[in-house]
Design a protein around this motif. Structure first.
Motif, PDB file in Angstrom:
ATOM      1  N   LEU A  15       0.855  -1.181   0.000  1.00  0.00           N
ATOM      2  CA  LEU A  15       0.000   0.000   0.000  1.00  0.00           C
ATOM      3  C   LEU A  15       0.889   1.228   0.000  1.00  0.00           C
ATOM      4  O   LEU A  15       1.950   1.214   0.633  1.00  0.00           O
ATOM      5  CB  LEU A  15      -0.886   0.024   1.251  1.00  0.00           C
ATOM      6  N   PRO A  16       0.492   2.297  -0.678  1.00  0.00           N
ATOM      7  CA  PRO A  16       1.348   3.478  -0.736  1.00  0.00           C
ATOM      8  C   PRO A  16       1.625   4.058   0.654  1.00  0.00           C
ATOM      9  O   PRO A  16       0.700   4.285   1.430  1.00  0.00           O
ATOM     10  CB  PRO A  16       0.561   4.464  -1.607  1.00  0.00           C
ATOM     11  N   GLY A  17       2.909   4.219   0.960  1.00  0.00           N
ATOM     12  CA  GLY A  17       3.314   4.815   2.231  1.00  0.00           C
ATOM     13  C   GLY A  17       3.184   3.902   3.433  1.00  0.00           C
ATOM     14  O   GLY A  17       3.355   4.355   4.562  1.00  0.00           O
ATOM     15  N   HIS A  18       2.878   2.633   3.227  1.00  0.00           N
ATOM     16  CA  HIS A  18       2.707   1.682   4.330  1.00  0.00           C
ATOM     17  C   HIS A  18       3.780   0.603   4.277  1.00  0.00           C
ATOM     18  O   HIS A  18       4.304   0.296   3.213  1.00  0.00           O
ATOM     19  CB  HIS A  18       1.339   0.988   4.221  1.00  0.00           C
ATOM     20  N   PRO A  19       4.069  -0.009   5.420  1.00  0.00           N
ATOM     21  CA  PRO A  19       4.993  -1.149   5.409  1.00  0.00           C
ATOM     22  C   PRO A  19       4.328  -2.343   4.727  1.00  0.00           C
ATOM     23  O   PRO A  19       3.095  -2.427   4.638  1.00  0.00           O
ATOM     24  CB  PRO A  19       5.222  -1.422   6.902  1.00  0.00           C
ATOM     25  N   LEU A  20       5.139  -3.270   4.260  1.00  0.00           N
ATOM     26  CA  LEU A  20       4.622  -4.478   3.619  1.00  0.00           C
ATOM     27  C   LEU A  20       3.922  -5.360   4.639  1.00  0.00           C
ATOM     28  O   LEU A  20       4.338  -5.437   5.797  1.00  0.00           O
ATOM     29  CB  LEU A  20       5.762  -5.268   2.980  1.00  0.00           C
ATOM     30  N   ARG A  21       2.873  -6.025   4.177  1.00  0.00           N
ATOM     31  CA  ARG A  21       2.187  -7.013   5.003  1.00  0.00           C
ATOM     32  C   ARG A  21       2.183  -8.323   4.228  1.00  0.00           C
ATOM     33  O   ARG A  21       1.793  -8.354   3.071  1.00  0.00           O
ATOM     34  CB  ARG A  21       0.769  -6.568   5.313  1.00  0.00           C
TER      35      ARG A  21
ATOM     36  N   TYR B 158      -9.093  -6.776  12.000  1.00  0.00           N
ATOM     37  CA  TYR B 158      -7.736  -6.773  12.546  1.00  0.00           C
ATOM     38  C   TYR B 158      -7.137  -8.168  12.414  1.00  0.00           C
ATOM     39  O   TYR B 158      -7.792  -9.164  12.700  1.00  0.00           O
ATOM     40  CB  TYR B 158      -7.737  -6.360  14.025  1.00  0.00           C
ATOM     41  N   MET B 159      -5.883  -8.216  11.976  1.00  0.00           N
ATOM     42  CA  MET B 159      -5.152  -9.478  11.902  1.00  0.00           C
ATOM     43  C   MET B 159      -3.675  -9.186  12.148  1.00  0.00           C
ATOM     44  O   MET B 159      -3.153  -8.175  11.689  1.00  0.00           O
ATOM     45  CB  MET B 159      -5.320 -10.123  10.522  1.00  0.00           C
ATOM     46  N   SER B 160      -3.036 -10.083  12.859  1.00  0.00           N
ATOM     47  CA  SER B 160      -1.596 -10.008  13.065  1.00  0.00           C
ATOM     48  C   SER B 160      -0.973 -11.197  12.341  1.00  0.00           C
ATOM     49  O   SER B 160      -0.814 -12.270  12.915  1.00  0.00           O
ATOM     50  CB  SER B 160      -1.266 -10.044  14.560  1.00  0.00           C
ATOM     51  N   PRO B 161      -0.649 -11.019  11.049  1.00  0.00           N
ATOM     52  CA  PRO B 161      -0.134 -12.140  10.262  1.00  0.00           C
ATOM     53  C   PRO B 161       1.186 -12.680  10.801  1.00  0.00           C
ATOM     54  O   PRO B 161       2.061 -11.918  11.192  1.00  0.00           O
ATOM     55  CB  PRO B 161       0.061 -11.542   8.864  1.00  0.00           C
ATOM     56  N   ILE B 162       1.318 -13.984  10.788  1.00  0.00           N
ATOM     57  CA  ILE B 162       2.492 -14.651  11.351  1.00  0.00           C
ATOM     58  C   ILE B 162       3.773 -14.328  10.577  1.00  0.00           C
ATOM     59  O   ILE B 162       4.845 -14.255  11.159  1.00  0.00           O
ATOM     60  CB  ILE B 162       2.264 -16.178  11.424  1.00  0.00           C
ATOM     61  N   ALA B 163       3.689 -14.117   9.280  1.00  0.00           N
ATOM     62  CA  ALA B 163       4.885 -13.904   8.459  1.00  0.00           C
ATOM     63  C   ALA B 163       5.178 -12.426   8.227  1.00  0.00           C
ATOM     64  O   ALA B 163       6.036 -12.078   7.438  1.00  0.00           O
ATOM     65  CB  ALA B 163       4.719 -14.611   7.117  1.00  0.00           C
ATOM     66  N   SER B 164       4.460 -11.564   8.921  1.00  0.00           N
ATOM     67  CA  SER B 164       4.605 -10.131   8.690  1.00  0.00           C
ATOM     68  C   SER B 164       5.020  -9.427   9.977  1.00  0.00           C
ATOM     69  O   SER B 164       4.638  -9.833  11.072  1.00  0.00           O
ATOM     70  CB  SER B 164       3.266  -9.553   8.204  1.00  0.00           C
ATOM     71  N   ASP B 165       5.771  -8.365   9.829  1.00  0.00           N
ATOM     72  CA  ASP B 165       6.151  -7.557  10.988  1.00  0.00           C
ATOM     73  C   ASP B 165       5.098  -6.510  11.312  1.00  0.00           C
ATOM     74  O   ASP B 165       5.224  -5.779  12.287  1.00  0.00           O
ATOM     75  CB  ASP B 165       7.488  -6.847  10.725  1.00  0.00           C
ATOM     76  N   HIS B 166       4.059  -6.419  10.472  1.00  0.00           N
ATOM     77  CA  HIS B 166       3.055  -5.371  10.638  1.00  0.00           C
ATOM     78  C   HIS B 166       1.649  -5.951  10.605  1.00  0.00           C
ATOM     79  O   HIS B 166       1.352  -6.839   9.810  1.00  0.00           O
ATOM     80  CB  HIS B 166       3.216  -4.316   9.542  1.00  0.00           C
ATOM     81  N   ASP B 167       0.809  -5.425  11.477  1.00  0.00           N
ATOM     82  CA  ASP B 167      -0.574  -5.875  11.560  1.00  0.00           C
ATOM     83  C   ASP B 167      -1.391  -5.348  10.388  1.00  0.00           C
ATOM     84  O   ASP B 167      -1.040  -4.349   9.768  1.00  0.00           O
ATOM     85  CB  ASP B 167      -1.215  -5.364  12.850  1.00  0.00           C
ATOM     86  N   PHE B 168      -2.504  -6.025  10.125  1.00  0.00           N
ATOM     87  CA  PHE B 168      -3.500  -5.535   9.182  1.00  0.00           C
ATOM     88  C   PHE B 168      -4.623  -4.972  10.046  1.00  0.00           C
ATOM     89  O   PHE B 168      -5.254  -5.684  10.825  1.00  0.00           O
ATOM     90  CB  PHE B 168      -4.038  -6.670   8.297  1.00  0.00           C
TER      91      PHE B 168
END
Length: 126
Positions: A43-49, A77-87
């Protein structure tokens, strides 16, 4: 830091296709040694998820549900296991607003939210 970059490159190899690209988001499939396959949301300006196939399927259903008004949910809300950033997405009348601490909000109207749901579903079932 260079070692960290090398480790990241060694564990995640992007496949040569973009699942979906719109004005607001891009979803890219990649392979991963531990998770087999990941979908990366940009997403523009956001960290990768990054989402596993299971997480992509869950998020797809949640987006579909709020888009059709089946539930009165006000947040996804989700905290993906392979991501450093929440959705984290706030549900509004005209779409969803994705937020990330320290970054500006990104709004997806309902057509974009449904497109993201469809691409996540496609990735999850592939």
């Amino acid at each position: 830091m260079r070692d960290g970059v090398q480790k990241l490159v060694a564990c995640c190899v992007e496949l040569p296709w973009v699942l979906k690209m719109s004005q607001r988001f891009e979803l890219v499939a990649s392979t991963h040694r531990s998770f087999v396959a990941l979908a990366t949301l940009r997403l523009p300006g956001h960290p990768l998820r990054r989402f596993t196939k299971e997480e992509a399927a869950i998020l797809s259903r949640a987006l579909d549900s709020v888009a059709t008004g089946d539930r009165g949910e006000q947040q996804i809300y989700m905290s993906p296991i392979a991501s450093d950033h929440d959705f984290d997405a706030r549900v509004e009348q005209s779409g969803v607003v994705l937020s990330s601490e320290g970054h500006g909000d990104v709004k997806l109207d309902w057509s974009e939210a449904r497109a993201l749901a469809e691409e996540l579903r496609s990735f999850a079932s592939g």
